[in-house]
Design an enzyme around this catalytic site. Structure first.
Site, PDB file in Angstrom:
ATOM      1  N   HIS A  33      20.691 -34.793 -13.836  1.00  0.00           N
ATOM      2  CA  HIS A  33      19.916 -35.379 -12.719  1.00  0.00           C
ATOM      3  C   HIS A  33      18.431 -35.085 -12.862  1.00  0.00           C
ATOM      4  O   HIS A  33      17.689 -35.107 -11.887  1.00  0.00           O
ATOM      5  CB  HIS A  33      20.464 -34.842 -11.388  1.00  0.00           C
ATOM      6  CG  HIS A  33      21.901 -35.191 -11.179  1.00  0.00           C
ATOM      7  ND1 HIS A  33      22.347 -36.429 -10.808  1.00  0.00           N
ATOM      8  CD2 HIS A  33      23.022 -34.457 -11.382  1.00  0.00           C
ATOM      9  CE1 HIS A  33      23.658 -36.461 -10.753  1.00  0.00           C
ATOM     10  NE2 HIS A  33      24.115 -35.264 -11.081  1.00  0.00           N
ATOM     11  N   GLU A  39      19.393 -15.683 -10.950  1.00  0.00           N
ATOM     12  CA  GLU A  39      18.869 -14.312 -11.028  1.00  0.00           C
ATOM     13  C   GLU A  39      18.328 -14.022 -12.422  1.00  0.00           C
ATOM     14  O   GLU A  39      17.279 -13.379 -12.577  1.00  0.00           O
ATOM     15  CB  GLU A  39      19.957 -13.307 -10.634  1.00  0.00           C
ATOM     16  CG  GLU A  39      19.588 -11.855 -10.794  1.00  0.00           C
ATOM     17  CD  GLU A  39      18.357 -11.437  -9.977  1.00  0.00           C
ATOM     18  OE1 GLU A  39      17.905 -12.210  -9.106  1.00  0.00           O
ATOM     19  OE2 GLU A  39      17.831 -10.346 -10.243  1.00  0.00           O
ATOM     20  N   LYS A  46       6.926  -4.098  -4.749  1.00  0.00           N
ATOM     21  CA  LYS A  46       8.341  -3.733  -4.654  1.00  0.00           C
ATOM     22  C   LYS A  46       8.949  -4.213  -3.347  1.00  0.00           C
ATOM     23  O   LYS A  46      10.069  -4.672  -3.312  1.00  0.00           O
ATOM     24  CB  LYS A  46       8.529  -2.213  -4.785  1.00  0.00           C
ATOM     25  CG  LYS A  46       9.988  -1.780  -4.779  1.00  0.00           C
ATOM     26  CD  LYS A  46      10.775  -2.418  -5.906  1.00  0.00           C
ATOM     27  CE  LYS A  46      12.244  -2.141  -5.820  1.00  0.00           C
ATOM     28  NZ  LYS A  46      13.062  -2.947  -6.761  1.00  0.00           N
ATOM     29  N   TRP A  73      -2.936  -2.525  -1.646  1.00  0.00           N
ATOM     30  CA  TRP A  73      -2.509  -3.827  -2.165  1.00  0.00           C
ATOM     31  C   TRP A  73      -3.216  -4.842  -1.279  1.00  0.00           C
ATOM     32  O   TRP A  73      -2.911  -4.957  -0.083  1.00  0.00           O
ATOM     33  CB  TRP A  73      -0.984  -3.923  -2.038  1.00  0.00           C
ATOM     34  CG  TRP A  73      -0.420  -5.278  -2.227  1.00  0.00           C
ATOM     35  CD1 TRP A  73      -0.145  -6.209  -1.252  1.00  0.00           C
ATOM     36  CD2 TRP A  73      -0.078  -5.915  -3.462  1.00  0.00           C
ATOM     37  NE1 TRP A  73       0.357  -7.342  -1.804  1.00  0.00           N
ATOM     38  CE2 TRP A  73       0.414  -7.210  -3.167  1.00  0.00           C
ATOM     39  CE3 TRP A  73      -0.123  -5.526  -4.792  1.00  0.00           C
ATOM     40  CZ2 TRP A  73       0.847  -8.088  -4.134  1.00  0.00           C
ATOM     41  CZ3 TRP A  73       0.308  -6.408  -5.756  1.00  0.00           C
ATOM     42  CH2 TRP A  73       0.778  -7.677  -5.441  1.00  0.00           C
ATOM     43  N   GLY A 115       0.012  -2.369   6.160  1.00  0.00           N
ATOM     44  CA  GLY A 115       0.499  -3.358   7.119  1.00  0.00           C
ATOM     45  C   GLY A 115      -0.583  -4.399   7.348  1.00  0.00           C
ATOM     46  O   GLY A 115      -1.539  -4.498   6.592  1.00  0.00           O
ATOM     47  N   CYS A 146       0.831  -1.211   0.000  1.00  0.00           N
ATOM     48  CA  CYS A 146       0.000   0.000   0.000  1.00  0.00           C
ATOM     49  C   CYS A 146       0.860   1.253   0.000  1.00  0.00           C
ATOM     50  O   CYS A 146       1.979   1.248   0.446  1.00  0.00           O
ATOM     51  CB  CYS A 146      -0.878   0.003   1.246  1.00  0.00           C
ATOM     52  SG  CYS A 146      -1.858  -1.469   1.401  1.00  0.00           S
ATOM     53  N   LYS A 150      14.523 -12.791 -13.144  1.00  0.00           N
ATOM     54  CA  LYS A 150      14.232 -11.565 -13.916  1.00  0.00           C
ATOM     55  C   LYS A 150      13.272 -11.881 -15.049  1.00  0.00           C
ATOM     56  O   LYS A 150      12.272 -11.194 -15.253  1.00  0.00           O
ATOM     57  CB  LYS A 150      15.526 -10.970 -14.489  1.00  0.00           C
ATOM     58  CG  LYS A 150      16.361 -10.242 -13.490  1.00  0.00           C
ATOM     59  CD  LYS A 150      15.851  -8.857 -13.173  1.00  0.00           C
ATOM     60  CE  LYS A 150      15.210  -8.624 -11.861  1.00  0.00           C
ATOM     61  NZ  LYS A 150      15.410  -9.318 -10.670  1.00  0.00           N
ATOM     62  N   ARG A 161       4.656   0.657  -6.111  1.00  0.00           N
ATOM     63  CA  ARG A 161       4.577  -0.297  -4.988  1.00  0.00           C
ATOM     64  C   ARG A 161       3.539  -1.386  -5.236  1.00  0.00           C
ATOM     65  O   ARG A 161       3.407  -2.318  -4.474  1.00  0.00           O
ATOM     66  CB  ARG A 161       4.214   0.460  -3.701  1.00  0.00           C
ATOM     67  CG  ARG A 161       5.239   1.496  -3.297  1.00  0.00           C
ATOM     68  CD  ARG A 161       4.681   2.456  -2.267  1.00  0.00           C
ATOM     69  NE  ARG A 161       4.423   1.820  -1.006  1.00  0.00           N
ATOM     70  CZ  ARG A 161       5.330   1.741  -0.010  1.00  0.00           C
ATOM     71  NH1 ARG A 161       6.531   2.232  -0.192  1.00  0.00           N
ATOM     72  NH2 ARG A 161       5.049   1.166   1.117  1.00  0.00           N
TER      73      ARG A 161
HETATM   74  C1  AGP Z   1      13.366  -9.128  -7.330  1.00  0.00           C
HETATM   75  O1  AGP Z   1      13.361  -8.586  -8.646  1.00  0.00           O
HETATM   76  C2  AGP Z   1      12.004  -9.086  -6.702  1.00  0.00           C
HETATM   77  N1  AGP Z   1      11.469  -7.758  -6.710  1.00  0.00           N
HETATM   78  C3  AGP Z   1      11.974  -9.739  -5.336  1.00  0.00           C
HETATM   79  O2  AGP Z   1      12.401 -11.070  -5.471  1.00  0.00           O
HETATM   80  C4  AGP Z   1      12.879  -9.074  -4.266  1.00  0.00           C
HETATM   81  O3  AGP Z   1      14.226  -9.266  -4.583  1.00  0.00           O
HETATM   82  C5  AGP Z   1      12.574  -9.741  -2.920  1.00  0.00           C
HETATM   83  O4  AGP Z   1      11.223  -9.488  -2.598  1.00  0.00           O
HETATM   84  C6  AGP Z   1      13.490  -9.222  -1.775  1.00  0.00           C
HETATM   85  O5  AGP Z   1      13.270  -7.862  -1.580  1.00  0.00           O
HETATM   86  P1  AGP Z   1      14.288  -7.057  -0.590  1.00  0.00           P
HETATM   87  O6  AGP Z   1      15.628  -7.086  -1.245  1.00  0.00           O
HETATM   88  O7  AGP Z   1      13.707  -5.694  -0.493  1.00  0.00           O
HETATM   89  O8  AGP Z   1      14.302  -7.778   0.725  1.00  0.00           O
END
Ligand code: AGP
Length: 608
Positions: A504, A481, A603, A74, A101, A2, A485, A27
């Site tokens: 495997h 990673e 985010k 959210w 929250g 939110c 992505k 967000r």
């Molecule tokens: C990564 O692109 C994502 N947005 C997500 O996996 C993020 O890395 C994860 O939620 C951890 O966030 P933080 O680094 O703020 O703890």
């Protein structure tokens, strides 16, 4: 998560609220709403979906107000709907409140309030807060005390802003485990979930701490902590507005991919005065690295992949055992740790619920904790014993890019500092590695120059339903990673896998609809990766490889490859990830998707 924006002052309130909410769209949200104080009444306007829907609602009428609150929701409890959208109002419609929250004990509070005659109209946990305030206003002498008394009954996390029709010159903001900032300017005072929301209006920012309350008037802000008035020193935010805007790029994500040379450079600069490492900036005061005999790293998502690189580099340079785990597992299994085990939390937002919970549990058990984060004033910066800040600037795109490479940069310096105090590297060896690390910004620039070739590749592959990313050693966290992505912004299924694991099981996936992306830069396991590529090609796989410049073997053997600068294997994740970030970006663009706000993602995951 939110987003909250509030304003009280001499200016017209509505445009400030709408503009602020727009800056918080990244967000992630599914509904929005506004409450405006106007001629001793409170007007509530809410809508589902995009902010444009709220603006359409607002356009139907002229509003004249100098105080109000806005919210993007959210959904956590209750489906996305107008009824569940914030602000929530009490029965008498004289109190309006927004919240970010989770109220963990909302069911019991709701039951108690219902028994006192309160009527609820939403399925949200938040609504209990506004009824609590309404109930407590009857029994207390002031609005602030009513809010404090209400919050004292709450279990869980909150960032709230609340207004009361009978106190039209006051906004109250409060937080616990969910971020909230207060901004002050000559024409009024502001509250927001995040700095970019109000940066256009003020750079004078005070970060609310847990269990603090702010009382905002048009010309003053008072802070209280546990009922006592406190003084807070504001910070002068140096981000220029550009830093929080797109700066000419089509998307925040692309801008942030291209900001990586500068972000890594700024981050290294923060700890390398001259050529000497100084980690005391903000942070290691209470953590004596000499005593550390083991490190346990916790993180989520992209930060977990950065932590993996950290594990490899600390083990290699400092000869120190490092274990890593995802925070959501760590916090519930809490492994047996010696008192000299350092808990290292890697989190760009500093607000990830699982990572914060792991750190809090570690602190409760007396463990020393160190955090690597990108957000000054985030919760983790007040929880951990030591803090190392990345200097990536605001990362607005939901997909982490520059925070990944800056986290790794800090981990390199931490590994060197550990090597120094433990004597596992000589001063000369440390100096040499610092010289190599200082070339990273330029190496990233070189890797970025392949963007056009990668955009072309994406044009060929964006319709493929599945991808397998392979890597070994330092290439494995990069493969993981790269897969994250791709899946999180293009919605294409992608799996990262240790190249040595192919036989495997995963090799059964190989066919023309499951291209392979191999991280095959020069390394001590390069020959093994080459043989893995031969294995999958023999089974008809279509391979795209990330290879080191002036490489011969794979260039002759593969039709599709992206070259990255030749660099020490240990430093290679900072460059080999660049083409994979760009690949994911252009694949999502080819599919016409919103790369900055991918579906279902937020985010920072501030709830479990
Ligand atoms: C990564 O692109 C994502 N947005 C997500 O996996 C993020 O890395 C994860 O939620 C951890 O966030 P933080 O680094 O703020 O703890």
């Amino acid at each position: 998560m939110c987003g909250i924006v509030g304003y009280i002052g001499s200016e017209e309130c509505l445009p400030i609220l709408i503009n602020g909410l727009k800056k918080l769209e990244y967000r992630g949200y599914d509904s929005s709403g506004i409450a405006l104080a106007s001629s001793n009444d409170i007007e509530i306007i809410k809508s589902k979906g995009n902010l444009k829907n709220l603006e359409n609602e607002l356009n139907s009428k002229k509003y004249d107000s100098n105080m109000g609150i806005g919210h993007t929701r959210w959904a956590t409890h209750g489906i996305p709907s107008v009824l569940n959208a914030h602000p929530h109002v009490c029965c008498e419609n004289n109190i309006a409140l927004v919240h970010n929250g989770i109220i963990e004990n909302y069911q019991e509070l709701k039951k108690e309030l219902k028994s006192k005659g309160h009527k609820f109209c939403s399925e949200t946990d938040t609504e209990v807060l506004v009824h609590l305030v309404e109930e407590n206003i009857k029994e207390t002498t002031s609005f602030r005390e009513a809010v404090e008394k209400s919050l004292s009954k709450v279990k869980g996390s909150y960032a709230i802003t609340v207004m009361n029709k009978n106190e039209p010159e006051t906004l109250i903001a409060a937080r616990k485990d969910s971020p909230l900032v207060i901004g002050s300017a000559k024409d009024g005072n502001f509250v927001a979930s995040d700095i970019p929301a109000i940066l256009e209006k003020t750079r004078n920012i005070s970060i609310l701490d847990d269990n603090e309350i702010a009382i905002l008037k048009a010309n003053s802000v008072d802070f209280y902590s546990n009922g006592k008035k406190v003084n807070k020193k504001p910070i002068e935010v140096t981000w220029d507005l550009e830093a929080a805007e797109k700066g000419g790029y089509e998307d925040f994500m692309l801008k942030e991919i291209y900001e990586q040379p500068k972000a890594v450079k700024e981050t290294l600069r923060a700890y390398l005065n001259g050529k000497k490492i100084d980690l005391s900036f903000l942070g290691l005061k209470k953590v004596d690295l000499k005593e550390i005999d083991r490190i346990f790293v916790l993180a989520c998502g992209t930060s977990y992949h950065a932590a993996w690189v950290g594990k490899l580099i600390i083990e290699q340079w400092a000869n120190l055992p490092v274990e890593i785990d995802i925070s959501s597992e760590f916090r519930y299994r809490f492994p047996v740790l010696s008192e000299n085990t350092l808990i290292l939390a890697v989190t760009q937002s500093g607000e990830t619920a699982d990572t914060l919970a792991g750190v809090k549990e570690a602190l409760n058990r007396g463990q020393k904790t160190l955090a690597i984060t990108n957000v000054l004033g985030s919760t983790i910066t007040r929880e951990a014993n030591g803090v190392l800040l990345t200097q990536a600037g605001p990362e607005i795109g939901v997909a982490a890019t520059k925070t990944f490479t800056t986290q790794i940069s800090v981990l390199y310096l931490l590994a060197l500092e550990l090597a120094k105090v433990r004597g596992t590297l000589s001063d000369a060896e440390i100096q040499k590695k610092i010289e190599d690390i200082l070339t990273l910004p330029a190496k990233i620039e070189e890797a970025l120059s392949t963007a056009e070739a990668i955009e072309k590749l994406a044009g060929e592959y964006y319709k493929k339903p599945d991808f397998l990313f392979l890597g070994r050693g330092f290439g494995l966290p990069v493969a993981l990673e790269g897969a994250l992505k791709l899946k999180e912004i293009s919605y294409i299924h992608a799996e990262g896998c240790a190249a040595g694991e192919m036989k495997h099981g995963p090799i059964a996936l190989i066919d023309e609809n499951c291209p392979i992306v191999a991280v095959a830069n020069k390394s001590k396991t390069y020959a093994k990766v080459v043989s893995n590529i031969e294995e999958v090609k023999a089974r008809g796989a279509d391979v795209i490889a990330v290879i080191s410049e002036n490489e011969k073997l794979l260039k002759n053997y593969l039709k599709k490859y992206i070259t990255v600068p030749l660099i020490d294997e240990a430093l290679s994740p900072i460059t080999t990830i660049i083409p994979l970030q760009l690949f994911a970006y252009y694949m999502a663009k080819a599919k016409g998707l919103n790369v900055d706000q991918p579906r279902n993602l937020a985010k920072s995951v501030t709830v479990e």
